[in-house]
Design a protein around this motif. Structure first.
Motif, short mmCIF file in Angstrom:
data_model
loop_
_atom_site.label_atom_id
_atom_site.label_comp_id
_atom_site.label_asym_id
_atom_site.label_seq_id
_atom_site.Cartn_x
_atom_site.Cartn_y
_atom_site.Cartn_z
N ASP A 1 -20.36 43.62 35.87
CA ASP A 1 -21.34 43.49 34.78
C ASP A 1 -20.66 43.24 33.43
OD1 ASP A 1 -20.21 45.92 34.24
OD2 ASP A 1 -22.08 47.07 34.33
N GLY A 2 -19.33 43.02 33.44
CA GLY A 2 -18.63 42.74 32.20
C GLY A 2 -17.99 43.95 31.56
N SER A 3 -18.22 45.14 32.10
CA SER A 3 -17.64 46.36 31.54
C SER A 3 -16.13 46.41 31.80
CB SER A 3 -18.30 47.60 32.14
OG SER A 3 -19.71 47.55 31.96
N GLY B 1 -24.26 51.29 32.51
CA GLY B 1 -23.49 50.22 31.90
C GLY B 1 -22.85 50.62 30.59
N PHE B 2 -21.78 49.97 30.21
CA PHE B 2 -21.07 50.25 28.98
C PHE B 2 -20.20 49.03 28.67
CE2 PHE B 2 -18.86 51.79 32.68
CZ PHE B 2 -17.59 51.26 32.57
N GLU B 3 -19.69 48.99 27.47
CA GLU B 3 -18.79 47.89 27.12
C GLU B 3 -17.35 48.22 27.50
OE1 GLU B 3 -17.22 45.47 23.18
OE2 GLU B 3 -19.25 46.31 23.19
N ARG B 4 -16.94 49.47 27.22
CA ARG B 4 -15.57 49.85 27.54
C ARG B 4 -15.48 51.36 27.66
NH1 ARG B 4 -11.19 48.39 23.16
NH2 ARG B 4 -12.17 50.19 22.16
N ILE B 5 -14.66 51.80 28.61
CA ILE B 5 -14.29 53.22 28.71
C ILE B 5 -12.77 53.26 28.63
CG2 ILE B 5 -14.24 55.28 30.14
CD1 ILE B 5 -16.84 54.49 31.36
#
Length: 304
Positions: free
Chosen positions: A243-245, A274-278
């Protein structure tokens, strides 16, 4: 008065000497055979060998001497190869010729390359095959870890191989390769045929894939979402999800970071939301950047 002979008085003839009697008389008065035996044969007869047997032994010595003389340089090898080839042809005429080849332990794609490398053909003399040379050719195939070649008389050849396990597809400098568990490229394998293998990207990803992939595979929820594992500066990994994460792992103790991610997902179902970055690079803190919020770098202390 006796008549006088012209030329003077008649001389008396000298008696001829008697022939010396032979010291060895033949038994029963048998006459000696004409001719004589050579010295070596006579010596052999003295030790109980017949002349024919001694002559045969001498011939064998001559043949052995000739063989030793031929065994200089590669003459012995050529002589042996020629003899083996001749024997193979003779047995082939009796039915000992190749009719079937069985490849064991190889996938269909690998089997094609193995048969091509073996270079055998139908009706080839089976006993004339160089099994060691054939094994070396098979092991030179990229798919093959090791191989064993066996003849099954009268007409079958068995090639049993251990195939190198395909671990992942490695993408590097715009090209894709299939690698094995040691990170070595399998030249004959086409990456497009292995879409089910995990994708690793970057310099050094091939050498380090065997260490990280089992840890990710042990977490099915995470594995199902991973699109690629990206090697960063040949020091650590980023996990790019479908999903782009992005999940950023530390350079050391990747297992502890993945446990943190697992615990966070159990509490908040973050993999589903979902998230952008971890960012898991700091073992004392997990930094999460949500996808829909404008405040980047939101900190979550101790993974809470």
């Amino acid at each position: 008065m006796p008549a006088a002979l012209r030329g003077g008085p008649q001389s008396k003839a000298k008696p001829r000497p008697k022939a010396a009697s032979s010291p060895r008389k033949s038994r029963g008065g048998a006459k000696a055979q004409p001719g004589y035996a050579p010295a070596k044969l006579g010596a052999a007869r003295g030790v109980g060998l017949s002349p024919a047997y001694a002559l045969g032994a001498a011939g064998a010595v001559l043949v052995l001497t000739l063989a030793v003389a031929l065994a200089t340089g590669d003459r012995a090898e050529r002589l042996g190869a020629g003899t083996e080839s001749a024997i193979g042809r003779q047995f082939a005429a009796m039915g000992f010729k190749l009719r079937a080849v069985h490849v064991q332990g190889a996938s269909p794609a690998a089997t094609r390359d193995i048969l091509a490398a073996a270079g055998v053909y139908r009706d080839q003399p089976l006993l004339g095959l160089d099994l060691e040379g054939l094994r070396q050719r098979v092991e030179a195939v990229g798919w093959v870890k090791d191989a064993r070649v066996v003849r099954l008389l009268p007409d079958t050849l068995v090639i049993a191989v251990t195939e190198r396990r395909q671990l992942a597809v490695w993408q590097h400098e715009g090209r894709s390769f299939v690698i094995d568990e040691r990170g070595e490229v399998i030249p004959e394998a086409q990456a497009m045929d292995f879409a089910d293998l995990p994708l690793v990207v970057g310099e050094g990803a091939n050498r380090n894939a065997a260490a990280i992939l089992p840890r990710v595979a042990a977490r099915p929820r995470l594995l199902a979402r991973v699109e690629a594992l990206v090697r960063v500066d040949d020091r650590r990994w980023d996990l790019r999800l479908k999903d782009g994460s992005l999940v950023q792992l530390p350079a050391v103790d990747e297992e502890a970071a993945l446990i943190q991610l697992e615990q966070l997902d159990q509490r908040s179902r973050i993999l589903e939301l979902g998230f952008e970055r971890i960012d898991l690079r700091d073992p004392t803190m997990v930094a999460v950047r949500p996808r829909d919020h404008g405040q980047p770098g939101q900190m979550v202390a101790d993974g809470a």
